[in-house]
Scaffold this motif. Structure first.
Motif, PDB file in Angstrom:
ATOM      1  N   GLU A  82       0.860  -1.190   0.000  1.00 59.13           N
ATOM      2  CA  GLU A  82       0.000   0.000   0.000  1.00 59.13           C
ATOM      3  C   GLU A  82       0.892   1.233   0.000  1.00 59.13           C
ATOM      4  OE1 GLU A  82      -3.418  -1.555   3.053  1.00 59.13           O
ATOM      5  OE2 GLU A  82      -1.301  -1.652   3.626  1.00 59.13           O
ATOM      6  N   ILE A  97      -1.584   7.889  -8.878  1.00 53.07           N
ATOM      7  CA  ILE A  97      -2.510   6.855  -8.424  1.00 53.07           C
ATOM      8  C   ILE A  97      -2.484   5.656  -9.364  1.00 53.07           C
ATOM      9  CG2 ILE A  97      -4.951   6.294  -8.049  1.00 53.07           C
ATOM     10  CD1 ILE A  97      -5.326   9.277  -7.235  1.00 53.07           C
ATOM     11  N   ARG A  98      -2.541   5.921 -10.643  1.00 55.02           N
ATOM     12  CA  ARG A  98      -2.568   4.834 -11.618  1.00 55.02           C
ATOM     13  C   ARG A  98      -1.234   4.104 -11.698  1.00 55.02           C
ATOM     14  NH1 ARG A  98      -6.378   8.338 -15.756  1.00 55.02           N
ATOM     15  NH2 ARG A  98      -8.317   7.861 -14.652  1.00 55.02           N
ATOM     16  N   ILE A 100       0.735   3.663  -9.078  1.00 52.82           N
ATOM     17  CA  ILE A 100       0.723   2.817  -7.880  1.00 52.82           C
ATOM     18  C   ILE A 100      -0.054   1.531  -8.153  1.00 52.82           C
ATOM     19  CG2 ILE A 100      -0.138   2.621  -5.504  1.00 52.82           C
ATOM     20  CD1 ILE A 100       0.413   5.644  -5.210  1.00 52.82           C
ATOM     21  N   LYS A 101      -1.219   1.676  -8.726  1.00 50.26           N
ATOM     22  CA  LYS A 101      -2.072   0.509  -8.976  1.00 50.26           C
ATOM     23  C   LYS A 101      -1.508  -0.375 -10.095  1.00 50.26           C
ATOM     24  CE  LYS A 101      -6.537   1.041  -8.211  1.00 50.26           C
ATOM     25  NZ  LYS A 101      -6.753   0.728  -6.804  1.00 50.26           N
ATOM     26  N   LYS A 102      -0.856   0.238 -11.037  1.00 48.96           N
ATOM     27  CA  LYS A 102      -0.210  -0.512 -12.112  1.00 48.96           C
ATOM     28  C   LYS A 102       0.842  -1.471 -11.553  1.00 48.96           C
ATOM     29  CE  LYS A 102       3.267   0.484 -15.554  1.00 48.96           C
ATOM     30  NZ  LYS A 102       3.936   1.567 -16.316  1.00 48.96           N
ATOM     31  N   GLY A 104       0.603  -2.974  -8.733  1.00 44.17           N
ATOM     32  CA  GLY A 104      -0.032  -3.950  -7.855  1.00 44.17           C
ATOM     33  C   GLY A 104      -0.223  -3.528  -6.416  1.00 44.17           C
ATOM     34  N   LYS A 106      -2.120  -0.954  -3.422  1.00 41.65           N
ATOM     35  CA  LYS A 106      -3.283  -0.121  -3.138  1.00 41.65           C
ATOM     36  C   LYS A 106      -2.837   1.330  -3.042  1.00 41.65           C
ATOM     37  CE  LYS A 106      -6.164  -3.564  -0.828  1.00 41.65           C
ATOM     38  NZ  LYS A 106      -6.928  -3.903   0.401  1.00 41.65           N
ATOM     39  N   ALA A 107      -3.685   2.223  -3.536  1.00 41.75           N
ATOM     40  CA  ALA A 107      -3.317   3.634  -3.635  1.00 41.75           C
ATOM     41  C   ALA A 107      -4.066   4.486  -2.629  1.00 41.75           C
ATOM     42  CB  ALA A 107      -3.579   4.147  -5.048  1.00 41.75           C
ATOM     43  N   ASP A 126     -10.628   6.089  -8.204  1.00 44.70           N
ATOM     44  CA  ASP A 126      -9.405   5.323  -8.420  1.00 44.70           C
ATOM     45  C   ASP A 126      -8.667   4.978  -7.133  1.00 44.70           C
ATOM     46  OD1 ASP A 126      -8.807   5.481 -11.600  1.00 44.70           O
ATOM     47  OD2 ASP A 126      -9.775   7.312 -10.914  1.00 44.70           O
ATOM     48  N   ASP A 128      -7.963   3.693  -3.102  1.00 43.00           N
ATOM     49  CA  ASP A 128      -8.342   2.652  -2.149  1.00 43.00           C
ATOM     50  C   ASP A 128      -8.516   3.214  -0.740  1.00 43.00           C
ATOM     51  OD1 ASP A 128      -8.143   0.142  -3.817  1.00 43.00           O
ATOM     52  OD2 ASP A 128      -6.140   0.972  -4.136  1.00 43.00           O
ATOM     53  N   LYS A 163     -14.380   2.659   0.752  1.00 39.21           N
ATOM     54  CA  LYS A 163     -12.980   3.035   0.857  1.00 39.21           C
ATOM     55  C   LYS A 163     -12.557   3.124   2.317  1.00 39.21           C
ATOM     56  CE  LYS A 163     -13.257   4.019  -3.650  1.00 39.21           C
ATOM     57  NZ  LYS A 163     -12.522   3.388  -4.749  1.00 39.21           N
TER      58      LYS A 163
END
Length: 217
Positions: A82, A97-98, A100-102, A104, A106-107, A126, A128, A163
């Motif tokens: 995370e 954010i994207r 971070i999620k890319k 794997g 949690k953002a 977008d 978490d 969230k």
């Protein structure tokens, strides 16, 4: 309520011994401060990498840095699950954010006192979790500010039930009840846990205390 000890409060010379005292269950919070976004300096990525090798705790990172994008891939390579960065650090938060999620993770989006919580609304789809600071570098031991309770409530309204709402800064035993009542479900605890003589037992105490309170409610 989830309670995560913050290793930054251990002090640089006590990191390894504190990790051993915390055991292997639960999570560990890593504050990364670069001396630019925030006056203090904590850990660089070399130290984060060494921490990741020394513990089996699930790692999460709080990026208090001017260029959070540069940290995302290295954090993922260290096994961080995370990662939160500050809204104030980027003109284009969705890019971070994207990223971070890319990788794997949690953002999360973090907020200093000077930033209204509703400024996070465009990014909620977008995200978490939200991370609400409950203290700031003030030259007075970074004490918990009761005014942050209203901000926690606002974050919960924004986050809904889907969230998570995290809190971080100056949280001790009495503050745990207050932040939970305001809407937080995750509390980062530094000095109250890692500076205790027996950090693992102290953490267990806080978990039990909050579990009993939840049953009462």
């Amino acid at each position: 309520m989830r309670i995560i000890p913050s290793i930054a409060s251990a002090g640089m010379l006590n990191i390894e011994s504190t990790l051993k005292k915390l055991g292997e269950a639960g999570a560990l919070h890593i504050d990364i401060e670069d001396g630019n976004f925030i006056p203090n300096i904590t850990f660089g990525m070399k130290t984060v990498k060494e921490i990741s090798k020394a513990t089996k705790l699930s790692l999460n990172a709080h990026l208090m840095v001017t260029n959070p994008l540069a940290y995302i891939k290295p954090l993922a390579e260290c096994g961080v699950k995370e990662a939160a960065f500050h809204l104030e650090s980027s003109p284009y938060p969705l890019e971070i954010i994207r990223e971070i999620k890319k990788h794997g993770m949690k953002a999360g989006l973090a907020f200093n006192f000077s930033t209204p919580v509703f400024h996070g609304e465009p990014f909620m789809e977008d995200l978490d979790f939200l991370l609400i600071m409950t203290s700031e570098p003030d030259g007075e031991n970074q004490s918990f500010r009761k005014s942050s309770l209203k901000r926690i409530y606002q974050a919960r309204q924004l986050a809904g039930t889907e969230k998570s709402v995290w809190v971080d800064g100056g949280i001790g035993e009495k503050e745990l009840f207050m932040v939970r009542q305001a809407g937080a479900d995750t509390a980062v605890m530094g000095r109250a846990v890692v500076q205790a003589k027996q950090p693992k037992e102290r953490l267990s105490y806080f978990h039990m205390m909050m579990s009993n309170k939840q049953e009462e409610d």
